[in-house]
Enzyme design. Sequence first.
Site, short mmCIF file in Angstrom:
data_model
loop_
_atom_site.label_atom_id
_atom_site.label_comp_id
_atom_site.label_asym_id
_atom_site.label_seq_id
_atom_site.Cartn_x
_atom_site.Cartn_y
_atom_site.Cartn_z
N ARG A 16 0.83 -1.21 0.00
CA ARG A 16 0.00 0.00 0.00
C ARG A 16 0.87 1.26 0.00
O ARG A 16 1.01 1.93 -1.02
CB ARG A 16 -0.94 -0.03 1.24
CG ARG A 16 -2.13 0.89 1.12
CD ARG A 16 -1.87 2.33 1.48
NE ARG A 16 -1.30 2.47 2.82
CZ ARG A 16 -0.76 3.61 3.25
NH1 ARG A 16 -0.70 4.68 2.46
NH2 ARG A 16 -0.24 3.70 4.46
N HIS A 219 9.59 6.09 9.56
CA HIS A 219 10.22 6.24 8.25
C HIS A 219 11.73 6.27 8.43
O HIS A 219 12.24 6.66 9.47
CB HIS A 219 9.75 7.52 7.57
CG HIS A 219 8.38 7.38 6.97
ND1 HIS A 219 8.18 7.21 5.62
CD2 HIS A 219 7.15 7.36 7.52
CE1 HIS A 219 6.89 7.09 5.38
NE2 HIS A 219 6.24 7.19 6.51
N CYS A 250 9.42 9.00 0.73
CA CYS A 250 8.87 9.98 1.67
C CYS A 250 8.52 11.24 0.89
O CYS A 250 9.41 11.93 0.39
CB CYS A 250 9.88 10.31 2.77
SG CYS A 250 9.24 11.54 3.94
#
Lengths: 315, 315
Positions: A16, A219, A250
Amino acid sequence: MSDFPTRVHIKEEGPREGFQIESAAISTVDKIRLIDRLSDSGLRHIQVVSFVDPRRVPGMADAEAVVTGMVRCEGVSYTALWLNARGFQRAAAAGGLDLEGSLNLYASDAFLMRNQNRTPAQQYAAQPELIAMYQAAGVPVRRGFVSAAFGCNFEGDIPVARVVDRVGELLALASDHGETLGHVGLGDTMGWATPLTVKRVVGAVRDRFPDLRLSLHLHDTRGMGVANAWAGLEMGVDMFDAAVGGLGGCPFAGHKGAAGNLCTEDFVFLCDELGIETGVDLEALIDCARLAEEIVGHDLTGSVMRGGLLRRLRR
Amino acid sequence: MSDFPTRVHIKEEGPREGFQIESAAISTVDKIRLIDRLSDSGLRHIQVVSFVDPRRVPGMADAEAVVTGMVRCEGVSYTALWLNARGFQRAAAAGGLDLEGSLNLYASDAFLMRNQNRTPAQQYAAQPELIAMYQAAGVPVRRGFVSAAFGCNFEGDIPVARVVDRVGELLALASDHGETLGHVGLGDTMGWATPLTVKRVVGAVRDRFPDLRLSLHLHDTRGMGVANAWAGLEMGVDMFDAAVGGLGGCPFAGHKGAAGNLCTEDFVFLCDELGIETGVDLEALIDCARLAEEIVGHDLTGSVMRGGLLRRLRR
């Protein structure tokens, strides 16, 4: 080692969040190939697609086809992301998904305004409507999430007390409407966290809500992914989002090609070495990372897939 | 945060360990370009070349030319690596280097045998000869180093007690010959360390030798580089080897293209965020990482160079 969890729950977000950010089109067949392979790796939770506006995110226009095509594995949860009622309705209609209601507040007012064009009060006020929608559909509200909990490109550092307040608001929203959150996720949405801020924020939330289960969405934008996960483990956190191969990029990074989400197999390697149970077969997961790399057509940032396992070297 | 150091000393190893492993030839001019740029970044210690057999390591055959060509900067130590008397003589003859004697023992007997064809007793017995050589040349013996302190591809896990013993032997060797080591380095030569083993090994050495300064030589082979450095900082370690851009690779990795040494700029980013002084200008160092990438002609694994700094986002 007394604060370490004995097992961790990993939500795999590669298909996803990972595929969503890729600039090249990923075919439906390839998405299903990766999901099916991940299902066989021992992962117990895979977020497979998002139901979002196909005009804004064309790469997720085939979400229904992916859900229909993938082979569900016993013992694996398959979830999806949506941002509004329309997305939820599509997810519910797709069938074959483990629907889970989620509430979302922001620790950064500036990011909330930019992302949703709402004030904190407006975002808070929008949640009961979501709860009502889930309740009408018989879908449990299990998860709260605080976005930008560790820093914000538009606001800078985030006061720890504000994160604690947002967590409290999520818990109040749920209980005011007869729901009990299973956990609250803290999102390092823009890659600001360090192990120190992970410890501070998790510690502060723990202090105030000692019985609340926390999860971390991390992240690796600035190379801190594994170190931040380690800090979370040290604080007893036992739920982590991650992406195979380090998929994810990102959108808020300074430059093109920034690292993505916490890399699942690097994190599983760490857990294996610590004796923390994940349920994952690391060799099978590394095969998934190689497949993901083949599918996206460029190198991913995962390290263990190139460094190799220690298991065989110990024999 | 009481155990964190207030400042750390970084030894930049990119030009030496990093370039040494590159398969493509790096020109002398490019080596000098990177060293000179690193000199301007605020780094205070750069290991610039190794004086090793040019038939075995052709890429370092120009070591003298590099040392002659680079511009020495006030306040920066320029060191080199050598493995025997011949290498030391070349380093001494090259001029312009900060010569430093080093003693080296191995925590893995199997790796020692493979690498040097010696037993631990033979390796121990070889050190006084080195000390005599340094003393004859008026070069201080400042550093001890334990290779394979966290695990070994040929022996597996390494007992913590053996690392402690090796450190004790290094200290005894030095003091028996009238020398005092400034620090002892612990090398994760084959990329086995995790934050947990860093804490265990450093803790055990500290317990036995509380006044000894320790340094860590870390690899990112399995994605643990920054997490291991964090664990070292938590234990109060204030000396680290690192390589700009994450140069370095790992000759012992399972597959081609494995990550290299601890990435200097990612580590400096972490220190900056923790308020630990490094002396380094992170923006200048990121320019060095980009130059290193240009010189080697392939992507390096550093993250901050792509993720970007937080400093500007805070303004």
